[in-house]
Design a protein around this motif. Structure first.
Motif, PDB file in Angstrom:
ATOM      1  N   GLN A 187       0.811  -1.215   0.000  1.00 35.84           N
ATOM      2  CA  GLN A 187       0.000   0.000   0.000  1.00 35.84           C
ATOM      3  C   GLN A 187       0.849   1.273   0.000  1.00 35.84           C
ATOM      4  OE1 GLN A 187      -0.933  -2.682   1.630  1.00 35.84           O
ATOM      5  NE2 GLN A 187      -3.014  -3.068   0.916  1.00 35.84           N
ATOM      6  N   THR A 188       1.981   1.242   0.700  1.00 36.30           N
ATOM      7  CA  THR A 188       2.824   2.446   0.755  1.00 36.30           C
ATOM      8  C   THR A 188       3.347   2.790  -0.629  1.00 36.30           C
ATOM      9  OG1 THR A 188       3.488   1.944   3.023  1.00 36.30           O
ATOM     10  CG2 THR A 188       4.865   3.487   1.796  1.00 36.30           C
ATOM     11  N   ASP A 189       3.874   1.793  -1.333  1.00 37.76           N
ATOM     12  CA  ASP A 189       4.342   2.017  -2.703  1.00 37.76           C
ATOM     13  C   ASP A 189       3.179   2.437  -3.600  1.00 37.76           C
ATOM     14  OD1 ASP A 189       6.807   1.267  -1.829  1.00 37.76           O
ATOM     15  OD2 ASP A 189       6.921  -0.601  -2.979  1.00 37.76           O
ATOM     16  N   ALA A 190       2.024   1.777  -3.425  1.00 33.30           N
ATOM     17  CA  ALA A 190       0.866   2.089  -4.263  1.00 33.30           C
ATOM     18  C   ALA A 190       0.426   3.530  -4.063  1.00 33.30           C
ATOM     19  CB  ALA A 190      -0.279   1.134  -3.940  1.00 33.30           C
ATOM     20  N   ALA A 191       0.469   4.008  -2.832  1.00 30.52           N
ATOM     21  CA  ALA A 191       0.057   5.389  -2.554  1.00 30.52           C
ATOM     22  C   ALA A 191       0.976   6.385  -3.268  1.00 30.52           C
ATOM     23  CB  ALA A 191       0.066   5.642  -1.052  1.00 30.52           C
ATOM     24  N   LYS A 192       2.281   6.120  -3.242  1.00 27.33           N
ATOM     25  CA  LYS A 192       3.223   7.028  -3.907  1.00 27.33           C
ATOM     26  C   LYS A 192       2.986   7.047  -5.415  1.00 27.33           C
ATOM     27  CE  LYS A 192       6.908   6.375  -0.467  1.00 27.33           C
ATOM     28  NZ  LYS A 192       8.270   5.829  -0.229  1.00 27.33           N
ATOM     29  N   LEU A 193       2.804   5.874  -5.995  1.00 31.83           N
ATOM     30  CA  LEU A 193       2.608   5.805  -7.443  1.00 31.83           C
ATOM     31  C   LEU A 193       1.241   6.368  -7.831  1.00 31.83           C
ATOM     32  CD1 LEU A 193       4.084   4.907  -9.972  1.00 31.83           C
ATOM     33  CD2 LEU A 193       3.073   2.634  -9.717  1.00 31.83           C
ATOM     34  N   ALA A 194       0.233   6.158  -6.989  1.00 37.65           N
ATOM     35  CA  ALA A 194      -1.099   6.695  -7.278  1.00 37.65           C
ATOM     36  C   ALA A 194      -1.094   8.217  -7.274  1.00 37.65           C
ATOM     37  CB  ALA A 194      -2.104   6.169  -6.261  1.00 37.65           C
ATOM     38  N   LYS A 195      -0.338   8.812  -6.364  1.00 35.97           N
ATOM     39  CA  LYS A 195      -0.247  10.276  -6.333  1.00 35.97           C
ATOM     40  C   LYS A 195       0.438  10.805  -7.584  1.00 35.97           C
ATOM     41  CE  LYS A 195      -0.324  10.427  -1.294  1.00 35.97           C
ATOM     42  NZ  LYS A 195       0.468  10.528  -0.053  1.00 35.97           N
ATOM     43  N   ALA A 196       1.465  10.106  -8.046  1.00 38.24           N
ATOM     44  CA  ALA A 196       2.129  10.510  -9.290  1.00 38.24           C
ATOM     45  C   ALA A 196       1.196  10.342 -10.484  1.00 38.24           C
ATOM     46  CB  ALA A 196       3.397   9.685  -9.486  1.00 38.24           C
ATOM     47  N   LEU A 197       0.404   9.256 -10.485  1.00 37.85           N
ATOM     48  CA  LEU A 197      -0.558   9.040 -11.566  1.00 37.85           C
ATOM     49  C   LEU A 197      -1.641  10.108 -11.535  1.00 37.85           C
ATOM     50  CD1 LEU A 197      -1.569   7.234 -13.889  1.00 37.85           C
ATOM     51  CD2 LEU A 197      -2.829   5.896 -12.182  1.00 37.85           C
ATOM     52  N   GLU A 198      -2.080  10.477 -10.350  1.00 36.36           N
ATOM     53  CA  GLU A 198      -3.068  11.546 -10.206  1.00 36.36           C
ATOM     54  C   GLU A 198      -2.528  12.849 -10.785  1.00 36.36           C
ATOM     55  OE1 GLU A 198      -5.621  13.499  -6.547  1.00 36.36           O
ATOM     56  OE2 GLU A 198      -3.506  13.031  -6.261  1.00 36.36           O
ATOM     57  N   GLN A 199      -1.289  13.180 -10.475  1.00 38.86           N
ATOM     58  CA  GLN A 199      -0.661  14.394 -10.999  1.00 38.86           C
ATOM     59  C   GLN A 199      -0.622  14.364 -12.522  1.00 38.86           C
ATOM     60  OE1 GLN A 199       3.263  15.114  -9.373  1.00 38.86           O
ATOM     61  NE2 GLN A 199       3.805  16.557 -10.997  1.00 38.86           N
ATOM     62  N   LEU A 200      -0.253  13.225 -13.081  1.00 40.71           N
ATOM     63  CA  LEU A 200      -0.195  13.091 -14.539  1.00 40.71           C
ATOM     64  C   LEU A 200      -1.585  13.215 -15.150  1.00 40.71           C
ATOM     65  CD1 LEU A 200       1.462  12.331 -17.109  1.00 40.71           C
ATOM     66  CD2 LEU A 200       0.910   9.944 -16.586  1.00 40.71           C
ATOM     67  N   LEU A 201      -2.564  12.585 -14.542  1.00 39.27           N
ATOM     68  CA  LEU A 201      -3.929  12.616 -15.066  1.00 39.27           C
ATOM     69  C   LEU A 201      -4.463  14.037 -15.130  1.00 39.27           C
ATOM     70  CD1 LEU A 201      -6.647  11.302 -15.855  1.00 39.27           C
ATOM     71  CD2 LEU A 201      -7.110  11.031 -13.403  1.00 39.27           C
ATOM     72  N   PHE A 202      -4.306  14.808 -14.053  1.00 35.98           N
ATOM     73  CA  PHE A 202      -4.861  16.155 -14.036  1.00 35.98           C
ATOM     74  C   PHE A 202      -4.106  17.093 -14.980  1.00 35.98           C
ATOM     75  CE2 PHE A 202      -7.247  14.531 -10.614  1.00 35.98           C
ATOM     76  CZ  PHE A 202      -8.292  15.409 -10.369  1.00 35.98           C
ATOM     77  N   ALA A 203      -2.857  16.764 -15.267  1.00 40.41           N
ATOM     78  CA  ALA A 203      -2.100  17.581 -16.219  1.00 40.41           C
ATOM     79  C   ALA A 203      -2.375  17.178 -17.653  1.00 40.41           C
ATOM     80  CB  ALA A 203      -0.603  17.455 -15.932  1.00 40.41           C
ATOM     81  N   ASN A 204      -2.829  15.920 -17.868  1.00 39.09           N
ATOM     82  CA  ASN A 204      -3.029  15.404 -19.228  1.00 39.09           C
ATOM     83  C   ASN A 204      -4.361  14.663 -19.336  1.00 39.09           C
ATOM     84  OD1 ASN A 204      -0.105  15.778 -20.501  1.00 39.09           O
ATOM     85  ND2 ASN A 204       0.168  14.932 -18.442  1.00 39.09           N
ATOM     86  N   PRO A 205      -5.488  15.358 -19.216  1.00 46.72           N
ATOM     87  CA  PRO A 205      -6.781  14.657 -19.256  1.00 46.72           C
ATOM     88  C   PRO A 205      -7.104  14.041 -20.608  1.00 46.72           C
ATOM     89  CG  PRO A 205      -7.100  17.033 -19.254  1.00 46.72           C
ATOM     90  CD  PRO A 205      -5.647  16.807 -18.986  1.00 46.72           C
ATOM     91  N   ASP A 206      -6.320  14.401 -21.645  1.00 47.42           N
ATOM     92  CA  ASP A 206      -6.573  13.845 -22.975  1.00 47.42           C
ATOM     93  C   ASP A 206      -5.706  12.630 -23.283  1.00 47.42           C
ATOM     94  OD1 ASP A 206      -8.450  15.839 -23.561  1.00 47.42           O
ATOM     95  OD2 ASP A 206      -6.891  17.209 -24.255  1.00 47.42           O
ATOM     96  N   MET A 207      -4.869  12.195 -22.333  1.00 47.18           N
ATOM     97  CA  MET A 207      -4.009  11.044 -22.625  1.00 47.18           C
ATOM     98  C   MET A 207      -4.866   9.794 -22.821  1.00 47.18           C
ATOM     99  SD  MET A 207      -2.239  10.203 -18.942  1.00 47.18           S
ATOM    100  CE  MET A 207      -3.193   9.624 -17.531  1.00 47.18           C
ATOM    101  N   GLU A 208      -4.336   8.836 -23.576  1.00 44.89           N
ATOM    102  CA  GLU A 208      -5.123   7.674 -23.992  1.00 44.89           C
ATOM    103  C   GLU A 208      -5.723   6.897 -22.822  1.00 44.89           C
ATOM    104  OE1 GLU A 208      -6.493   3.922 -24.910  1.00 44.89           O
ATOM    105  OE2 GLU A 208      -4.572   4.147 -23.872  1.00 44.89           O
ATOM    106  N   PRO A 209      -4.961   6.571 -21.740  1.00 45.14           N
ATOM    107  CA  PRO A 209      -5.583   5.790 -20.669  1.00 45.14           C
ATOM    108  C   PRO A 209      -6.184   6.640 -19.555  1.00 45.14           C
ATOM    109  CG  PRO A 209      -3.229   5.847 -20.300  1.00 45.14           C
ATOM    110  CD  PRO A 209      -3.510   6.737 -21.494  1.00 45.14           C
TER     111      PRO A 209
END
Length: 700
Positions: free
Chosen positions: A205-227
């Motif tokens: 869970q600790t690793d997942a939380a760190k990666l999820a926060k990075a994914l969240e940052q990417l998502l909000f910066a790139n809402p048009d990305m394919e996935p």
């Protein structure tokens, strides 16, 4: 050196690039550039998977030949990096297409594995892999190659033993690199999605939380990305608050800013309104059912043909199994039927309301008692059942804890009696049938709603345990009253026993004063069969023929009429039973006619399941049925119908009699005047297994 000298296969399709491009195999940057050139070429070939496979095989041969050159120009590390990089494009194509075998093959070949797809094994040199990961000058390029493969790798990691091992080996290497590079590289989003899912399943869970926060940052910066849609759903439905923003806020934002497919849109709307915690579907039923209704209306307005529309709705249903399971656990059957009615494009007023036994996989086996906690101690009951099913019935199913059967034994659709006892034992361990029968009696249930794998013969097991043998509910709408059986139409297909079956059924029905009309294989036509299906002239339509359901082409499921004529699943979806205000019975005494075209009982259609409704009950078989078993069952069923029993009662009595000793069955049928006609079939039915007495199913 020229690219053509390093990779001769490239010059076959793209000689201009191969002849002009120079590459220095000692320079990581130049090798990276050359890899990109070759991957562009591979990308062009993705429209032809066969050609892509051949070209990649040729590239890997080119790489292997570098080690055998008189003047070696590439180190072992370089060759390993090239191998991993060239496997990326076919692995990605397999991932996009959901091709499990393709993913498994190319991921393991990427690490130099020796792959045996027939046996489902892949051996790779762990020490060589560790040396590659530690080679500092090439570390960045190696990381890039393996990160590109990671979506397929981590997706596979819960489906096949060798992928679990490989994912565990590569995770310490891939995770920090994905975490460091993700916010600036949307190409890693798919890797992060699959890695987070893997982390959550493996208590990281600790690793997942760190990666999820990075994914969240990417998502909000790139809402048009394919996935983006898949990323938003993952971040919204997780239950451990891995991200900075509340999941409901992510869902609301994504609904307004991300291009979503239908299931993604549903889930995000759902999360925005109510977190999917235990009891969520029941507690917010009005809200979530409105969302499902809007989603289904979108499908209906898309102008799809009936078969495609049904399959799309089935995919939606399969995606939202948690909602169905939540309603099952509450025991609120009224809400459960209304939910299913929406999915089947019916209204609340048309939905069933009668109590049922709702059964699904939960905890360590089949679950069916409302409110009962799920077992938390892991067992291998479902894995055993999956394995036994694959071996006994020629299936290729997958379940957690069981290696992907597609990689070990591709589906054949053929029975193997050598595994019949194993199949029955695994099924009885998976389903506590005595407790199920006890609940059915005590609850006053009128049917079984099964979310188990579609080949689980629940009705046969209930018959063998003394009942009650309840109808298998496929339609969410309440059935109409049965038509009284006065006139029967028998369609005889092109099989050796068809005429015998007709003689048996005709004798039984005519002895009861009923009219029987037949059509033999030489005169059968698709058009006439469909006209009969829509006509109100017959109370029972009986088909004695072959049924076909190719394992990897479920849309080709059909009943064969003879002389090349057949009726397909699509044909039957295009027409409707007669609107007489009563229910007609269709008996498909043929192979696979009660089967579903996927592992899940409701996810897709089968030729019999797809036409069940208030005005149409169907009796068919869950798997290929032996000729003699079909004759004996058909004779018993005809007897019950001739006596005027309701359809479900006639079926239950026939299935219960089918469990009796063959001498007792013979006595029953002798009294029907068909002793001589059925004698040979009974002789061959003396020692039946579950594969003989378990296949019949009544669906309403």
């Amino acid at each position: 050196m020229r690219l053509a000298d390093v990779f001769p296969s490239v010059s076959v399709h793209f000689p201009a690039i191969a002849d002009q491009r120079q590459v220095d195999l000692a320079d990581p940057a130049d090798v990276f550039s050359a890899i990109q050139e070759v991957q562009k070429i591979q990308g062009v070939l993705t429209s032809s998977p066969v050609l892509l496979t051949r070209s990649t095989e040729a590239l890997l041969k080119d790489v292997a030949n570098l080690a055998r050159s008189e003047t070696p120009t590439a180190s072992a590390t370089v060759r390993a990096v090239l191998t991993a990089a060239f496997c990326h494009v076919p692995a990605k194509l397999a991932y996009v297409n959901g091709d499990v075998l393709g993913m498994w093959t190319w991921v393991h070949r990427a690490v130099g594995g020796v792959v045996d797809a027939q046996r489902g094994t892949a051996d790779f040199d762990r020490q060589a892999l560790n040396r590659l990961l530690a080679d500092a000058p090439w570390e960045s390029l190696t990381a890039t190659a393996f990160l590109h493969l990671s979506p397929a790798l981590f997706h596979l990691a819960w489906r096949h033993e060798s992928a679990v091992e490989l994912a565990s080996d590569l995770y310490p290497y891939l995770y920090p690199r994905c975490l460091a590079n993700l916010p600036a590289h949307e190409g890693l989003a798919e890797s992060a999605i699959q890695m987070i899912s893997w982390q959550m399943r493996n208590d990281r869970q600790t690793d997942a939380a760190k990666l999820a926060k990075a994914l969240e940052q990417l998502l909000f910066a790139n809402p048009d990305m394919e996935p983006a849609g898949r990323a938003a759903v993952l971040l919204s439905i997780q239950t451990h608050n891995l991200t900075v923003r509340p999941p409901a806020d992510i869902a609301k934002w994504a609904a307004e800013n991300v291009k979503l497919d239908l299931p993604e849109r549903f889930w995000l709307r759902l999360v925005a309104a109510q977190r999917p915690d235990p009891g969520w579907a029941s507690a917010s039923f009005a809200e979530v059912s409105d969302e499902l209704r809007c989603l289904i209306e979108d499908v209906r307005s898309a102008g799809l043909d009936p078969l495609t529309e049904s399959q799309v709705r089935g995919q939606i249903f399969a995606s939202f199994q948690p909602a169905v399971f939540d309603l099952m656990r509450t025991g609120e059957h009224g809400k459960l039927w209304r939910w299913l009615a929406i999915w089947q494009t019916a209204t609340d007023e048309q939905a069933r309301s009668a109590p049922c036994v709702a059964i699904a996989t939960g905890g360590d086996g089949a679950w069916f008692r409302p409110g009962a906690p799920l077992a938390t101690t892991p067992t291998d009951k479902l894995a055993k059942f999956t394995k036994a099913s694959n071996e006994a019935l020629g299936l290729a199913l997958v379940s957690p804890g069981h290696p992907d059967a597609h990689l070990v034994n591709p589906a054949t659709g053929r029975k193997d009696y050598a595994h019949a006892e194993e199949f029955e034992a695994a099924l009885r361990e998976y389903v506590d049938i005595e407790d199920l029968a006890s609940l059915a009696k005590a609850s006053g249930a009128e049917s079984v709603l099964s979310m188990l794998p579609s080949h689980a013969p629940i009705q046969a097991l209930l018959a063998r345990s003394g009942g009650p043998v309840l109808p298998l509910s496929i339609s969410a709408q309440a059935p109409l009253a049965d038509r009284a059986v006065r006139r029967v139409r028998v369609w005889c297909g092109d099989l050796e026993s068809a005429d015998t079956e007709y003689q048996i059924t005709r004798t039984i029905f005519e002895n009861a004063g009923l009219q029987v009309d037949s059509v033999d294989a030489a005169k059968a036509t698709r058009e006439e069969c469909l006209m009969d299906y829509q006509s109100d002239a017959y109370d029972v339509i009986w088909v004695a023929s072959h049924g076909v359901r190719p394992p990897y082409r479920p849309n080709d499921a059909a009943v064969l009429l003879g002389d090349g004529e057949k009726v397909t699943m699509s044909d039957l979806l295009e027409v409707s039973p007669p609107a007489t205000g009563q229910r007609r019975l269709l008996v498909l005494n043929a192979c696979d006619t009660a089967a579903s075209s996927s592992q899940h009982a409701f996810a897709e259609l089968g030729i019999g399941r797809g036409i069940v409704g208030p005005a149409q009950a169907v009796i068919g078989h869950l798997w290929p049925v032996d000729t003699y078993a079909a004759l004996v069952f058909g004779a018993l069923l005809a007897g019950g119908l001739a006596d005027g029993s309701p359809y479900a009662t006639a079926f239950a009595d026939a299935l219960t009699l089918l469990q009796k000793p063959w001498t007792e069955i013979g006595t029953e049928l002798q009294g029907r005047g068909v002793g001589s006609l059925i004698a040979h079939a009974l002789q061959e039915f003396q020692s039946p297994t579950i594969l003989d007495w378990g296949s019949a199913a009544f669906m309403d």
